[in-house]
Design a protein around this motif. Structure first.
Motif, mmCIF file in Angstrom:
data_model
loop_
_atom_site.group_PDB
_atom_site.id
_atom_site.type_symbol
_atom_site.label_atom_id
_atom_site.label_comp_id
_atom_site.label_asym_id
_atom_site.label_seq_id
_atom_site.Cartn_x
_atom_site.Cartn_y
_atom_site.Cartn_z
ATOM 1 N N SER A 1 0.794 -1.116 0.201
ATOM 2 C CA SER A 1 0.122 -0.015 0.044
ATOM 3 C C SER A 1 0.739 1.310 -0.220
ATOM 4 C CB SER A 1 -0.759 0.063 1.257
ATOM 5 O OG SER A 1 -1.784 -1.009 1.216
ATOM 6 N N PRO A 2 0.558 2.311 -0.666
ATOM 7 C CA PRO A 2 1.268 3.390 -0.806
ATOM 8 C C PRO A 2 1.232 4.352 0.466
ATOM 9 C CG PRO A 2 -0.673 3.720 -2.170
ATOM 10 C CD PRO A 2 -0.647 2.198 -1.618
ATOM 11 N N ASN A 3 2.154 5.174 0.690
ATOM 12 C CA ASN A 3 1.939 6.205 1.868
ATOM 13 C C ASN A 3 2.084 7.444 1.268
ATOM 14 O OD1 ASN A 3 4.733 6.490 1.092
ATOM 15 N ND2 ASN A 3 5.400 5.382 2.996
ATOM 16 N N ILE B 1 -4.882 8.523 3.810
ATOM 17 C CA ILE B 1 -3.837 9.601 3.729
ATOM 18 C C ILE B 1 -4.560 10.926 3.527
ATOM 19 C CG2 ILE B 1 -1.654 10.150 2.776
ATOM 20 C CD1 ILE B 1 -1.352 7.310 1.524
ATOM 21 N N GLU B 2 -4.266 11.755 4.434
ATOM 22 C CA GLU B 2 -4.687 13.018 4.673
ATOM 23 C C GLU B 2 -3.594 13.906 3.632
ATOM 24 O OE1 GLU B 2 -7.288 14.749 5.074
ATOM 25 O OE2 GLU B 2 -8.386 13.021 5.622
ATOM 26 N N CYS C 1 -7.405 10.689 -5.075
ATOM 27 C CA CYS C 1 -7.351 9.178 -4.582
ATOM 28 C C CYS C 1 -6.547 8.706 -3.330
ATOM 29 C CB CYS C 1 -7.077 8.039 -5.496
ATOM 30 S SG CYS C 1 -5.361 7.620 -5.988
ATOM 31 N N MET C 2 -5.761 9.946 -2.648
ATOM 32 C CA MET C 2 -5.157 9.576 -1.514
ATOM 33 C C MET C 2 -6.068 9.113 -0.370
ATOM 34 S SD MET C 2 -2.301 12.828 -1.769
ATOM 35 C CE MET C 2 -1.650 12.590 -0.344
ATOM 36 N N HIS D 1 1.704 18.155 -0.839
ATOM 37 C CA HIS D 1 0.977 17.499 -1.982
ATOM 38 C C HIS D 1 0.179 18.632 -2.633
ATOM 39 C CE1 HIS D 1 1.619 14.027 1.058
ATOM 40 N NE2 HIS D 1 1.781 13.615 -0.060
ATOM 41 N N TYR D 2 -0.352 19.652 -1.744
ATOM 42 C CA TYR D 2 -1.174 20.594 -2.365
ATOM 43 C C TYR D 2 -0.240 21.480 -3.137
ATOM 44 C CZ TYR D 2 -4.927 19.834 0.732
ATOM 45 O OH TYR D 2 -6.228 19.104 1.241
#
Length: 732
Positions: A459-461, A493-494, A487-488, A499-500
């Protein structure tokens, strides 16, 4: 004094431990007791019926106990043991306990065990001696095993047994066994024994059960320095540095003076919260107490100053230790690597292995991190070769670091080779490779790897998604990036600020400035510096002055003294040829005492890095470099290259502008590389700022004209120039 006869080999179970001829150790000691000069004559007298007075008045326990206590080498112990066997008093529990304790203190734990095993019915004192020995040398499983045997034989432990057993239970760790020992403590009536209860507190703390440790601590009627230290150390070792510091303050308020063990934990707590000022106050306390040369305190101080950026101070402590242990080496190498002293970290690592000092995973990771920062591909290959021959070759954390190293040193294909040979790929390994592809703008490969990762059941983090968004950003994959971001939450995952900002950069660079602005306005968290910075950078690319000014205002309100924000706005004005506003920004920067970072480029030639600045003529081969540069400019013009005037951020005339553009640091580095390497050699260049449009276009054509691959790492990403094209697809 008559010479002593030599001992002959004694026939008993330990005969193999003694040489055929040895000089009795006790000859030098017996004079102080006024005994006959020859022990064996004395033994003869003791066994004679003509000397009953001497036999009855002689105190064996006192005499041989003193000999044992004064033993400084194993040979001394074996001599005394041989004497006890010769006299037939080897079953004296008091003296045998003394022998075991002495052997333990000399580090001869195996010999201590042999002595113990030959004693037919050991009492609690002898059990304590062997359990203490195993616990002292961190042979925790053996200590617990001996305690279990002791219980089977119905020997009741005392207040000296239990703390050593608890230490062993915490060291394994064996929480269940420790709980059983805690239960025994209540049954045996030791609930008010502060020595035993301190052991209970330390046990729970070492097992990570800090709340249980606190319950035991609160019930103590008497709290000594060991009680407080156990709690402080427990909090510090279990990731609660603030609580450790609060406990330390409470301890001081009760009048209990800290010992060096408590100070080590307090320094580590200050290190974790990076509070250097308070850490210095503890350092002053260490000096006042005369403990500045205590090895563990030197390690703690080295780590504190290194982590807080004071690497020169840290190195001064490191140099005080004649034989630094592994922890101290790690603290110093890690401190260098994490504070921008990469070359010093690599040098220290090489010193370490040249002295045949055994490294561990932490050492290897710190050294690999330093190599990644240096950016030398030759150094990266040397490090990979070292790791491949070491015990760390299958360490998943080290391999993750190697993947990152090769990616940052410009060779993502070598990074993939490390990835492929890593057997147990966890999320960190997968993410490192995805981030590497992102750094080089190989978006499709990053997305393909992500699909393989999911098929492998990993699973990704948050780091995985940051790498994917970066890959999409550097490849212009807007739709893919948008879908990945949303899809995070499917994986719980918040999104974080990184990321923003990555998505804002993706939208902005692709020309979707209005959508990027709307996205920012609808963020569930307050936009930070990275988000507004991404928008301002995009506005510069597309010359959107109004929106760029708004983003700059937000940045100035968050960081009014960050030079980069003013430079970005100035670049925006310059790209729009609004020179009066450029001048105002320069005046504003001068008023605030800010100056622009000077651009420079590094090129690696035969494993050595050479640095150049714009128009730099300080190099010993400067004349040759500028001759090559002029030759390149002529060939570029003949090939139809026209400089991009927008790359000059100064209000200059055409001739000045053209000269300025061709003297940028990366162009000087390329020229030096061409005159210093054989035809066909790949040139590897690192630039501290983002590559300008003009140099990017020129380098593409140069790679074709000279038939070379040129790899440039700028402040944002890697560019691979070959045959007239760049890997970024002119999107960066």
């Amino acid at each position: 004094m008559a010479s002593s006869p030599l001992l002959t080999r004694i026939s008993h179970p330990f005969s193999s431990l003694y040489p055929t001829k040895i000089t009795p150790f006790y000859l030098a000691t017996e004079q102080s007791f006024k005994f006959p000069s020859t022990p064996f004559n004395f033994v003869k007298h003791l066994s004679s019926n003509d000397n009953p007075t001497i036999f009855h008045n002689f105190n064996f326990d006192s005499f041989y106990a003193n000999l044992i206590d004064n033993s400084s080498h194993k040979i001394n112990i074996t001599q005394v043991h041989a004497k006890l066997l010769l006299l037939g008093i080897q079953q004296n529990g008091f003296l045998v306990s003394k022998l075991v304790n002495a052997a333990v203190n000399l580090g001869e734990i195996s010999y201590a065990r042999k002595v113990f095993d030959k004693f037919p019915d050991p009492d609690v004192f002898l059990w304590n001696a062997i359990i203490r020995g195993y616990s002292k040398y961190n042979l925790f499983a053996s200590a617990v095993e001996m305690y279990s045997r002791m219980q089977v034989l119905w020997v009741s432990p005392d207040g000296y047994t239990l703390p050593h057993v608890l230490k062993a239970c915490g060291g394994i760790p064996s929480f269940r066994m420790g709980q059983q020992v805690h239960g025994q403590i209540f049954r045996l009536g030791f609930e008010k024994d502060v020595f035993v209860q301190n052991g209970v507190v330390a046990f729970y703390a070492k097992c990570g059960k800090i709340a249980s440790a606190k319950v035991v601590f609160d019930r103590l009627e008497i709290r000594n320095v060991v009680s407080w230290t156990s709690m402080i150390s427990g909090y510090a070792q279990n990731g609660q540095p603030i609580e450790a510091l609060i406990f330390f303050d409470e301890m001081r308020s009760t009048g209990v003076m800290p010992d060096w063990i408590a100070l080590v934990s307090v320094i580590r707590a200050h290190t974790d919260v990076e509070n250097l000022e308070h850490g210095k106050s503890i350092h002053s306390c260490v000096i006042k107490m005369g403990l500045e040369l205590e090895p563990d305190l030197l390690i703690a101080l080295t780590a504190m100053y290194a982590k807080c950026g004071q690497v020169m101070v840290a190195r001064s402590f490191f140099n005080l230790v004649k034989l630094p242990n592994l922890i101290l080496w790690n603290a110093m190498i890690s401190g260098y690597a994490k504070n921008g002293y990469a070359e010093e970290a690599v040098k220290l690592f090489r010193d370490m292995i040249s002295h045949n000092i055994k490294t561990d995973s932490i050492t290897a990771r710190s050294a690999v991190l330093a190599c990644a920062q240096v950016g030398s591909f030759d150094l990266a290959r040397w490090m990979d070769n070292y790791i491949s021959k070491s015990e760390h070759k299958d360490d998943v954390f080290v391999n993750s670091a190697l993947i990152d190293m090769f990616a940052k040193c410009g060779n993502v294909d070598m990074a993939r080779m490390v990835f492929n040979r890593t057997l147990d790929k966890d999320v960190v390994v997968w993410s490192s490779m995805i981030v590497g592809y992102g750094l080089h703008g190989r978006g499709r490969e990053a997305l393909d790897l992500y699909q393989l990762m999911k098929q492998s059941g990993v699973s990704p983090n948050a780091v995985t998604f940051l790498g994917l968004l970066t890959a999409c950003n550097h490849s212009g994959l807007v739709e893919d990036g948008w879908q990945l971001f949303h899809c995070m939450k499917d994986y719980g995952i918040e999104p974080r600020h990184q990321h923003y900002s990555c998505l804002v950069d993706l939208l902005g660079r692709s020309g979707y400035l209005d959508q990027a602005y709307d996205f920012i306005m609808n963020m569930p968290i307050e936009p930070g510096v990275s988000v507004w910075g991404a928008l301002l950078s995009a506005c510069k690319i597309h010359r959107h002055v109004t929106l760029g000014e708004y983003a700059a205002e937000r940045l100035f309100s968050l960081e009014s003294y960050n030079t980069g924000h003013y430079v970005q706005l100035s670049n925006l004005y310059a790209s729009a040829r609004m020179w009066d506003r450029v001048a105002k920004i320069r005046v504003l920067m001068r008023e605030k005492g800010l100056s622009k970072d000077l651009g420079y480029s590094l090129i690696e030639i035969n494993g050595k890095l050479e640095a150049f600045r714009v128009g730099d003529k300080s190099h010993p081969r400067s004349k040759e470099i500028f001759e090559e540069l002029e030759s390149l400019e002529r060939r570029l013009k003949q090939a139809g290259f026209v400089p991009d005037r927008n790359s000059s951020l100064h209000d200059l005339n055409e001739e000045e502008m053209e000269e300025t553009l061709c003297n940028h640091s990366e162009r000087l580095a390329i020229a030096f590389g061409l005159i210093s390497t054989a035809q066909g050699t790949t040139l590897r260049i690192t630039k501290n700022l983002r590559a300008c449009i003009n140099c990017h276009s020129a380098t593409k054509l140069i790679s074709k004209l000279v038939n070379r691959e040129i790899i440039v790492r700028d402040a944002n990403r890697f560019h691979h120039f070959k045959d007239g094209v760049c890997s970024c697809g002119d999107y960066w």
